[in-house]
Design a protein around this motif. Structure first.
Motif, PDB file in Angstrom:
ATOM      1  N   VAL A 102       0.707  -1.163   0.052  1.00  0.00           N
ATOM      2  CA  VAL A 102       0.038  -0.249   0.093  1.00  0.00           C
ATOM      3  C   VAL A 102       1.017   1.323   0.012  1.00  0.00           C
ATOM      4  O   VAL A 102       0.668   2.240  -0.814  1.00  0.00           O
ATOM      5  CB  VAL A 102      -0.958  -0.078   1.101  1.00  0.00           C
ATOM      6  CG1 VAL A 102      -1.602   1.258   1.483  1.00  0.00           C
ATOM      7  CG2 VAL A 102      -1.947  -1.206   1.176  1.00  0.00           C
TER       8      VAL A 102
ATOM      9  N   LEU B 293       2.505   1.783  -3.380  1.00  0.00           N
ATOM     10  CA  LEU B 293       1.640   2.060  -4.436  1.00  0.00           C
ATOM     11  C   LEU B 293       1.456   3.848  -4.186  1.00  0.00           C
ATOM     12  O   LEU B 293       1.175   4.331  -5.255  1.00  0.00           O
ATOM     13  CB  LEU B 293       0.196   1.292  -4.584  1.00  0.00           C
ATOM     14  CG  LEU B 293       0.537   0.180  -5.316  1.00  0.00           C
ATOM     15  CD1 LEU B 293      -0.571  -0.798  -5.003  1.00  0.00           C
ATOM     16  CD2 LEU B 293       0.948   0.531  -6.713  1.00  0.00           C
ATOM     17  N   VAL B 294       1.158   3.904  -2.951  1.00  0.00           N
ATOM     18  CA  VAL B 294       0.631   5.390  -2.585  1.00  0.00           C
ATOM     19  C   VAL B 294       1.950   6.195  -3.048  1.00  0.00           C
ATOM     20  O   VAL B 294       1.696   7.469  -3.583  1.00  0.00           O
ATOM     21  CB  VAL B 294       0.486   5.509  -1.144  1.00  0.00           C
ATOM     22  CG1 VAL B 294       0.414   7.080  -0.962  1.00  0.00           C
ATOM     23  CG2 VAL B 294      -0.702   4.852  -0.719  1.00  0.00           C
TER      24      VAL B 294
ATOM     25  N   VAL C 214       2.162   6.607  -6.895  1.00  0.00           N
ATOM     26  CA  VAL C 214       1.014   7.538  -7.495  1.00  0.00           C
ATOM     27  C   VAL C 214       1.388   9.026  -7.280  1.00  0.00           C
ATOM     28  O   VAL C 214       1.338   9.853  -7.950  1.00  0.00           O
ATOM     29  CB  VAL C 214      -0.391   7.446  -6.727  1.00  0.00           C
ATOM     30  CG1 VAL C 214      -1.220   8.329  -7.166  1.00  0.00           C
ATOM     31  CG2 VAL C 214      -0.900   6.054  -7.320  1.00  0.00           C
TER      32      VAL C 214
END
Lengths: 186, 674, 98
Positions: free
Chosen positions: B659, B662-663, B666
């Motif tokens: 998580v 990916l954050v 992005v």
């Protein structure tokens, strides 16, 4: 029926399958929906004049990789288990991240063939924008001489020979590694 | 006087008109040696009392010899300007270049003689008085150290050097007041003295800063020279400087409002009270005003304040002395009162009179204290022998002692007459000169007439309470007790000898500055003229002459005799109860007995709020709360908190890592999308 | 002609894959979502190969190969972990904690 319409139908199919894939509680169902997505994608590849790739997608991806996934799922008997989708806070985070990512990617992907042609210095309206791309035209024309497979084979064994050989070694390593990792006793 | 300065000041050189003044540092170094020897003996072999006696008193006698030689030298070759003897370069800091230097002139010679002379006699007395005390060596070590600092004070050529001595005598005063520190009350008295003095010291420091700011120099000679040009006479700056200096004097010389430590200081051994709190340390304030006389003369407002505070203190303390029963407390308040007279003198511009009274007061007050010491010595001996716990210092337990302590009696009587102002004795001449000067100034400044009246009233009270002391102690029926009586005897010769010496000085001390009407030539005034002339010219004195003068003298004599007589009669009119049997005080007498409750008022108004604020605000609030809580513990908690957050990131959960990954991805993509 | 829509589809599929990775706790399903992401990327390559030549399709070839190898190894790892912890739930796999 126009190509676009077919494309959109297939695209919709793919998206729906993907969504179902990630939301199914049953792992096996997820796997099967992924297979469906891959099939849709294969069809889209055909529309995009990449017939060989479409075939390989079905044979390798959907036919081998996904089968392997199904094997493992059945082996581990994961099946019905209490929902393994994370709780609400993470769902919110996921949605936010997804929205952000989608926005960014859409912004990045605002390219059209016409736009790209413009960057190549070809004015709009001078025939099909595809005329601005000699490589693309060559690629579209290649199967006429050598056939679909030959069209891929030629760059593969000529220009990209070294990566090809390296990939084969990689496959060997992966096979050995998988066997070693999965053994009960060394 | 020629306002030419530093006659001799070669950088780093010892210089002088040839002879004794060059050796002035010996007068300081020898007692310091005595301190070192006695101090070592106190730590290693406290039972070597003979050695301590010889060293302790001997160094003082040697110092007195040096002082006498210097005096003779100055006598034969009187210098026009002060002789500066530079010892070493002390603070070389840019434009602030202070040398540790001594200034030998007529004024410092006088002080030198008084300190070493009276000091020697008191040291000799102490040999007898402290003989049985286990802290004998420590006592003499401290006493020697005190003399060292006192001499630095009076010999200092600049304010910083004086201040070293100033602080040093404060330290020794603390050490000696709390000499018997096993009793908490004694230790508290020492602390009180030190703390109250500190308030005064603050004043001296501020004055030094202001002087530096104005004149860029802190030497007395330079200050005297530059003051008329650098400072506006009567202006705010010089008034501020002198008022701050006087604050220091009020602390050191126990004037209102900083006098409260002196009565408590009686907790120390009696010879200490004699030396420090009568003859020398408390006179440092008067000396300072005389030394910086030019400044005070240029600030009439400050001088009026000095004189006013002096007069008020004289009256105030005398009134308290009327109703005290502890023999030393009476003498303590008497000292405060007499110091008030000295300040009245220097505030009026009669610097010579102030110094004159300083000298005579040293004689008779030391005599009184030592005499009281002799009495207390006898009383202690008596009570010790009978295992009684009665107060040996309470006059109500005395009475009729003249039969048992004849030498002490006669000598103390002489001192009592001197302090009361009986004509012919030293105290008469000095006190009379002060009152005459005050009256003389009253012609142009009426408020001085008030001061004169206060002085006269205080003189009456002085005579009264001193005679009351004598009557209670030496006359009437003996109240010590039948069993104790046989143990009461006079002091051994080692103690009575110095008493005799001081008695002689008390009698002939007036000759120092005999005025014209008595056939004298104002010797001290002429002696001190080179030093004080500058100040004198800025604030000229109008001394009364002729009829006025004689009338004033008559009034003063009448007052003193009236006071003596009434004191005698009032005290012996009724039988006096012993301390244990005495009824509690009532009415105004109680207010006097309780010293006008000044200590209680200070405690409620100042001490308690301060302690309260310290405890609640500064200690609990700031120190514990802010500095410990926020600072020390706070930063530790912060570090721990940050660490905890960091450790939570290492959860080991792959899903969580994904998580985060990916954050982050992005987020980084933003850079490309722009 | 189909370039724009293809890229859009690719973006959507990729995002769905990302959301799936974030949402699921089952290791195998997580892996499948990663495969979905890879597919989306393949689509991008193929879409661009129309204008930029056959190099794109060769790239897809390689991607598929490596994806297959990676799937094999990854599933073998999951098998090995399963043998230890008897579960493929990610919340039980936290040996890296600290």
């Amino acid at each position: 029926m126009s190509v676009e319409l077919v494309f959109y139908i297939l695209a919709g199919f793919a998206v729906v399958s993907a969504l179902l894939c990630i939301t199914q509680r049953n792992a096996l169902a997820s796997a099967l929906w992924l297979v469906s997505t891959m099939f849709s994608l294969a069809a889209i590849y055909v529309l995009l004049q990449a017939q060989f790739i479409a075939a390989i997608q079905v044979l390798v991806y959907a036919g081998a990789v996904m089968v392997l996934f199904v094997f493992v799922i059945m082996l581990l008997n994961v099946g019905r288990s209490p929902s393994d989708i994370r709780g609400l806070p993470v769902r919110i985070v996921a949605l936010l991240v997804g929205a952000g990512l989608l926005a960014q990617l859409v912004l990045l992907g605002r390219v059209t063939a016409g736009g790209m042609a413009l960057t190549r210095g070809v004015a709009a309206g001078a025939g099909s924008p595809m005329n601005a791309f000699p490589a693309g035209l060559a690629g579209a024309a290649a199967p006429a001489d050598q056939g679909v497979v030959g069209a891929i084979a030629e760059p593969l064994f000529r220009t990209y020979l070294v990566p090809f050989e390296i990939t084969s070694i990689l496959l060997l390593a992966a096979a050995v590694g998988a066997v070693v990792l999965a053994k009960r006793k060394l | 006087m020629t306002l030419s300065l530093l006659a001799v000041q070669a950088a780093g050189d010892l210089s002088a008109p040839a002879g004794a003044t060059r050796w002035v540092w010996l007068a300081v170094a020898i007692p310091f040696l005595g301190f070192l020897v006695n101090g070592t003996l106190a730590l290693r072999r406290p039972q070597a009392k003979a050695m301590v006696s010889i060293v302790g008193a001997g160094v003082l006698v040697v110092a007195f010899a040096v002082a006498a030689l210097i005096y003779a030298e100055l006598r034969s070759h009187p210098p026009e300007a002060p002789v500066i003897v530079q010892l070493w370069r002390w603070i070389p800091s840019g434009s602030l270049d202070i040398s540790f230097a001594f200034q030998v002139d007529q004024l410092s010679a006088v002080m030198l003689l008084v300190v070493t002379g009276v000091g020697s006699l008191i040291h000799l007395f102490s040999i007898g008085y402290m003989r049985a005390d286990p802290g004998y060596a420590r006592y003499f070590a401290y006493l020697n150290l005190f003399v060292v600092f006192m001499l630095v004070l009076v010999l200092g050529a600049s304010l910083p050097v004086l201040f070293v001595g100033w602080e040093g005598v404060g330290l020794c005063s603390y050490l000696l007041i709390g000499f018997w520190f096993g009793d908490k009350a004694n230790a508290d008295a020492g602390k009180k003295a030190f703390l109250v003095n500190r308030i005064g010291d603050f004043g001296v420091l501020i004055a030094m800063f202001l002087l530096w700011y104005t004149m860029r120099s802190l030497d007395f000679a330079t200050i005297a020279a530059k003051a008329p040009t650098d400072l506006v006479a009567g202006g705010g700056l010089v008034t501020a400087i002198t008022l701050f200096l006087f604050l220091g004097c009020a602390g050191k010389s126990a004037q209102i409002p900083l006098y409260t430590w002196l009565p408590d200081a009686m907790a120390g051994p009696t010879p200490v009270s004699a030396l420090i709190h009568a003859a020398t340390m408390v006179t440092a304030g008067v000396y300072l005003v005389a030394r910086t006389g030019v400044l005070f003369a240029m600030a009439p407002f400050s001088s009026a304040v000095v004189a006013g505070v002096g007069a008020l203190t004289a009256l105030f303390a005398a009134s308290i002395g009327l109703r005290q029963y502890d023999i030393k407390k009476v003498l303590a308040y008497s000292t405060i009162s007499q110091l008030g007279y000295m300040f009245l003198a220097v505030g009026t511009g009669a610097y010579v009179a102030g110094i004159f009274h300083l000298v005579t007061h040293a004689f008779f007050k030391a005599l009184l204290f030592l005499g009281a010491g002799s009495v207390i010595h006898a009383m202690h001996h008596a009570y010790h022998a009978t295992h009684s716990h009665a107060d040996a210092q309470d006059m109500r337990n005395m009475g009729g002692l003249r039969r048992h302590l004849p030498w002490t009696f006669w000598l103390m009587l002489i001192a009592t007459f001197a302090i009361a102002g009986v004509p012919g004795l030293s105290g008469f001449f000095s006190k009379d000169e002060i009152l005459a000067a005050a009256f003389g100034r009253g012609e142009t400044h009426p408020v001085w007439l008030l001061y004169w009246a206060m002085g006269m009233l205080a003189a009456f009270m002085t005579a009264f309470y001193m005679m009351r002391l004598m009557a209670m102690t030496f006359f009437g029926e003996n109240r010590t007790g039948a069993a104790e009586r046989e143990y009461l005897h006079d002091a051994p010769p080692i103690m009575t000898g110095p008493l005799v010496g001081l008695g002689v000085l008390t009698v002939v001390g007036g000759l120092i500055n005999l005025p014209a009407f008595a056939g004298g030539h104002h010797a001290l005034e002429r002696w001190l003229e080179p030093v004080l002339a500058a100040a004198q010219s800025a604030m000229p004195l109008t001394m009364p002459h002729g009829t006025t003068e004689y009338l004033l003298i008559a009034a003063a004599v009448a007052t003193s005799f009236l006071g003596l007589f009434l004191g005698w009669r009032a005290t012996l009119a009724r039988p006096i109860p012993t301390a244990a049997a005495a009824p509690p005080e009532t009415g105004f007498a109680r207010v006097l007995f309780r010293k006008y409750y000044v200590d209680e008022i200070y405690d409620a108004l100042l001490v308690r709020p301060l302690v309260g604020i310290s405890r609640v605000v500064l200690w609990k609030g700031m120190d514990q709360g802010l500095i410990d809580g926020l600072g020390a513990n706070g930063s530790a908690s912060l570090a721990r908190g940050l660490g905890w957050i960091g450790s939570r990131l290492q959860s080991g959960q792959l899903g969580f890592y994904v998580v985060v990954f990916l954050v982050g991805a992005v987020w980084l993509l933003r850079a490309v999308v722009r | 002609m189909l370039l724009g829509p293809s890229l859009l589809l690719s973006a959507v599929l990729f995002t769905i894959g990302v959301v799936g990775v974030l949402l699921r706790r089952n290791a195998i399903v997580l892996f499948m979502c990663v495969e979905l992401m890879l597919n989306a990327v393949n689509l991008t390559f193929v879409a661009f190969s129309q204008v930029l030549g056959l190099g794109g399709q060769v790239m897809v070839f390689f991607v598929m190969t490596v994806a297959a190898a990676e799937a094999a190894v990854g599933l073998a790892i999951i098998l090995a972990i399963f043998r230890h912890t008897r579960s493929v739930d990610l919340k039980n796999i936290n040996l890296l904690q600290g």
